[in-house]
Design a protein around this motif. Structure first.
Motif, mmCIF file in Angstrom:
data_model
loop_
_atom_site.group_PDB
_atom_site.id
_atom_site.type_symbol
_atom_site.label_atom_id
_atom_site.label_comp_id
_atom_site.label_asym_id
_atom_site.label_seq_id
_atom_site.Cartn_x
_atom_site.Cartn_y
_atom_site.Cartn_z
ATOM 1 N N LEU A 146 0.820 -1.208 0.000
ATOM 2 C CA LEU A 146 0.000 0.000 0.000
ATOM 3 C C LEU A 146 0.857 1.261 0.000
ATOM 4 O O LEU A 146 1.867 1.334 0.692
ATOM 5 C CB LEU A 146 -0.912 0.020 1.232
ATOM 6 C CG LEU A 146 -1.868 -1.158 1.426
ATOM 7 C CD1 LEU A 146 -2.713 -0.939 2.684
ATOM 8 C CD2 LEU A 146 -2.756 -1.362 0.212
ATOM 9 N N THR A 147 0.421 2.241 -0.770
ATOM 10 C CA THR A 147 1.076 3.546 -0.742
ATOM 11 C C THR A 147 0.701 4.256 0.558
ATOM 12 O O THR A 147 -0.193 3.808 1.292
ATOM 13 C CB THR A 147 0.624 4.413 -1.925
ATOM 14 O OG1 THR A 147 -0.785 4.717 -1.777
ATOM 15 C CG2 THR A 147 0.852 3.710 -3.246
ATOM 16 N N THR A 193 -8.652 -0.275 -5.365
ATOM 17 C CA THR A 193 -7.252 -0.696 -5.471
ATOM 18 C C THR A 193 -6.805 -1.431 -4.207
ATOM 19 O O THR A 193 -6.115 -2.453 -4.270
ATOM 20 C CB THR A 193 -6.339 0.524 -5.715
ATOM 21 O OG1 THR A 193 -6.728 1.167 -6.931
ATOM 22 C CG2 THR A 193 -4.881 0.104 -5.819
ATOM 23 N N ILE A 194 -7.206 -0.903 -3.042
ATOM 24 C CA ILE A 194 -6.855 -1.532 -1.768
ATOM 25 C C ILE A 194 -7.453 -2.936 -1.693
ATOM 26 O O ILE A 194 -6.776 -3.899 -1.315
ATOM 27 C CB ILE A 194 -7.338 -0.669 -0.586
ATOM 28 C CG1 ILE A 194 -6.524 0.630 -0.522
ATOM 29 C CG2 ILE A 194 -7.220 -1.435 0.736
ATOM 30 C CD1 ILE A 194 -7.076 1.653 0.448
ATOM 31 N N ASN A 237 -11.950 4.872 -6.228
ATOM 32 C CA ASN A 237 -10.900 4.200 -7.009
ATOM 33 C C ASN A 237 -9.833 3.607 -6.097
ATOM 34 O O ASN A 237 -9.377 2.471 -6.306
ATOM 35 C CB ASN A 237 -10.262 5.176 -7.995
ATOM 36 C CG ASN A 237 -11.213 5.610 -9.098
ATOM 37 O OD1 ASN A 237 -12.231 4.953 -9.356
ATOM 38 N ND2 ASN A 237 -10.904 6.715 -9.743
ATOM 39 N N GLN A 238 -9.427 4.373 -5.078
ATOM 40 C CA GLN A 238 -8.368 3.896 -4.188
ATOM 41 C C GLN A 238 -8.860 2.747 -3.313
ATOM 42 O O GLN A 238 -8.100 1.820 -3.009
ATOM 43 C CB GLN A 238 -7.838 5.054 -3.341
ATOM 44 C CG GLN A 238 -7.170 6.128 -4.192
ATOM 45 C CD GLN A 238 -5.938 6.716 -3.534
ATOM 46 O OE1 GLN A 238 -5.468 6.263 -2.512
ATOM 47 N NE2 GLN A 238 -5.398 7.745 -4.153
ATOM 48 N N ASN A 291 -17.090 6.050 2.301
ATOM 49 C CA ASN A 291 -16.351 6.790 1.278
ATOM 50 C C ASN A 291 -16.531 8.300 1.393
ATOM 51 O O ASN A 291 -15.583 9.069 1.205
ATOM 52 C CB ASN A 291 -16.763 6.323 -0.117
ATOM 53 C CG ASN A 291 -16.258 4.929 -0.438
ATOM 54 O OD1 ASN A 291 -15.447 4.370 0.294
ATOM 55 N ND2 ASN A 291 -16.730 4.356 -1.527
ATOM 56 N N ILE A 331 -6.206 5.622 3.934
ATOM 57 C CA ILE A 331 -7.578 5.196 3.623
ATOM 58 C C ILE A 331 -7.875 3.868 4.305
ATOM 59 O O ILE A 331 -8.972 3.661 4.840
ATOM 60 C CB ILE A 331 -7.783 5.106 2.100
ATOM 61 C CG1 ILE A 331 -7.706 6.512 1.485
ATOM 62 C CG2 ILE A 331 -9.116 4.454 1.758
ATOM 63 C CD1 ILE A 331 -7.751 6.540 -0.032
ATOM 64 N N THR A 388 -12.179 9.634 -6.448
ATOM 65 C CA THR A 388 -10.791 9.264 -6.145
ATOM 66 C C THR A 388 -10.757 8.247 -5.007
ATOM 67 O O THR A 388 -10.019 7.253 -5.062
ATOM 68 C CB THR A 388 -9.968 10.500 -5.754
ATOM 69 O OG1 THR A 388 -9.949 11.417 -6.855
ATOM 70 C CG2 THR A 388 -8.533 10.115 -5.394
ATOM 71 N N VAL A 389 -11.562 8.495 -3.986
ATOM 72 C CA VAL A 389 -11.625 7.568 -2.862
ATOM 73 C C VAL A 389 -12.151 6.211 -3.318
ATOM 74 O O VAL A 389 -11.608 5.164 -2.963
ATOM 75 C CB VAL A 389 -12.513 8.132 -1.732
ATOM 76 C CG1 VAL A 389 -12.722 7.081 -0.631
ATOM 77 C CG2 VAL A 389 -11.888 9.381 -1.140
ATOM 78 N N ARG A 448 -0.918 7.053 0.964
ATOM 79 C CA ARG A 448 -2.315 7.473 0.877
ATOM 80 C C ARG A 448 -3.255 6.283 1.069
ATOM 81 O O ARG A 448 -4.269 6.383 1.768
ATOM 82 C CB ARG A 448 -2.591 8.142 -0.465
ATOM 83 C CG ARG A 448 -4.050 8.526 -0.681
ATOM 84 C CD ARG A 448 -4.511 9.555 0.343
ATOM 85 N NE ARG A 448 -4.068 10.882 -0.028
ATOM 86 C CZ ARG A 448 -4.191 11.958 0.745
ATOM 87 N NH1 ARG A 448 -4.740 11.838 1.946
ATOM 88 N NH2 ARG A 448 -3.774 13.141 0.349
ATOM 89 N N GLU A 449 -2.901 5.139 0.486
ATOM 90 C CA GLU A 449 -3.733 3.949 0.645
ATOM 91 C C GLU A 449 -3.744 3.471 2.094
ATOM 92 O O GLU A 449 -4.761 2.971 2.581
ATOM 93 C CB GLU A 449 -3.244 2.839 -0.287
ATOM 94 C CG GLU A 449 -3.560 3.105 -1.763
ATOM 95 C CD GLU A 449 -2.794 2.201 -2.719
ATOM 96 O OE1 GLU A 449 -3.059 2.291 -3.931
ATOM 97 O OE2 GLU A 449 -1.926 1.431 -2.250
#
Length: 222
Positions: free
Chosen positions: A163-164, A200-201, A196-197, A180, A170, A193-194, A166-167
């Motif tokens: 995870l980045t 991804t998570i 999408n992230q 969200n 979140i 954006t949230v 930012r991830e």
């Protein structure tokens, strides 16, 4: 509409008065009670005014916020408490949560974000600053002997390393029950954006929903 009765307990009078003014002016669903200058006064005002939510400073003279929570919660179990502090020391965070506090937020939170947090808490969503949530997870890894020190978490738990930054923020918010919309407001991001992230998570961690996120975060407790 019945207003939420909010009690502020903080020995920094200017901070408390400014926060009271902001809440009274920008939160029509809230009614701020007289300010308590320490934990002892907070206990007395809770008995007298029966607030719905307390915003409790940690470090105060005569009686600190954690000790006040220990006295208030047995007598008023329905009162919800958010600790507000400049500090994120583990000893205060854990002791406050064990005493019955429903949240722990740092004072650098914006007043607008605080209003969102108060409303979310009233709906039953625990409120913990993302940085504090991450620190608690890492510290617990160390205490359990899972890792040698908090910087080794990425090695022992490979999913953290995927995870980045930012991830991870979140992830911490998801693990404390935020949706969200709340995440978008707290982090100043667009809702899409949230979304999408979060997707991804889920993909990176191999989970299907928020429940599995919470289970993953809670593994350290078992």
């Amino acid at each position: 509409m019945k207003k939420l009765k909010i009690l502020l307990a903080d020995d920094q009078r200017m901070f408390a008065e400014s926060l009271k003014t902001f809440l009274n002016n920008y939160a029509a669903d809230m009614d701020v009670l007289p300010i308590a200058a320490n934990g002892k006064e907070a206990c007395e005002l809770v008995d007298k005014n029966q607030p719905d939510i307390i915003l409790m400073d940690v470090r105060m003279p005569e009686m600190n916020g954690v000790e006040a929570v220990k006295k208030i919660k047995p007598r008023h179990p329905d009162v919800k408490v958010i600790m507000l502090s400049t500090y994120d020391e583990d000893e205060f965070v854990r002791e406050a949560l064990l005493a019955g506090a429903s949240g722990y937020l740092l004072k650098d939170i914006s007043p607008t974000e605080l209003i969102v947090s108060i409303r979310a808490l009233n709906s039953g969503v625990m409120q913990i600053s993302p940085s504090i949530a991450q620190k608690l997870i890492r510290t617990t890894y160390v205490e359990r002997g899972i890792i040698a020190d908090s910087n080794d978490a990425d090695v022992s738990f490979p999913w953290l390393g995927t995870l980045t930054q930012r991830e991870r923020e979140i992830f911490a918010l998801l693990a404390t029950g935020r949706d969200n919309n709340q995440i978008a407001k707290q982090l100043g991001l667009a809702l899409q954006t949230v979304r999408n992230q979060v997707s991804t998570i889920y993909s990176k961690l191999g989970v299907r929903d928020r429940f599995e996120i919470i289970q993953l975060a809670n593994k350290i407790k078992h």
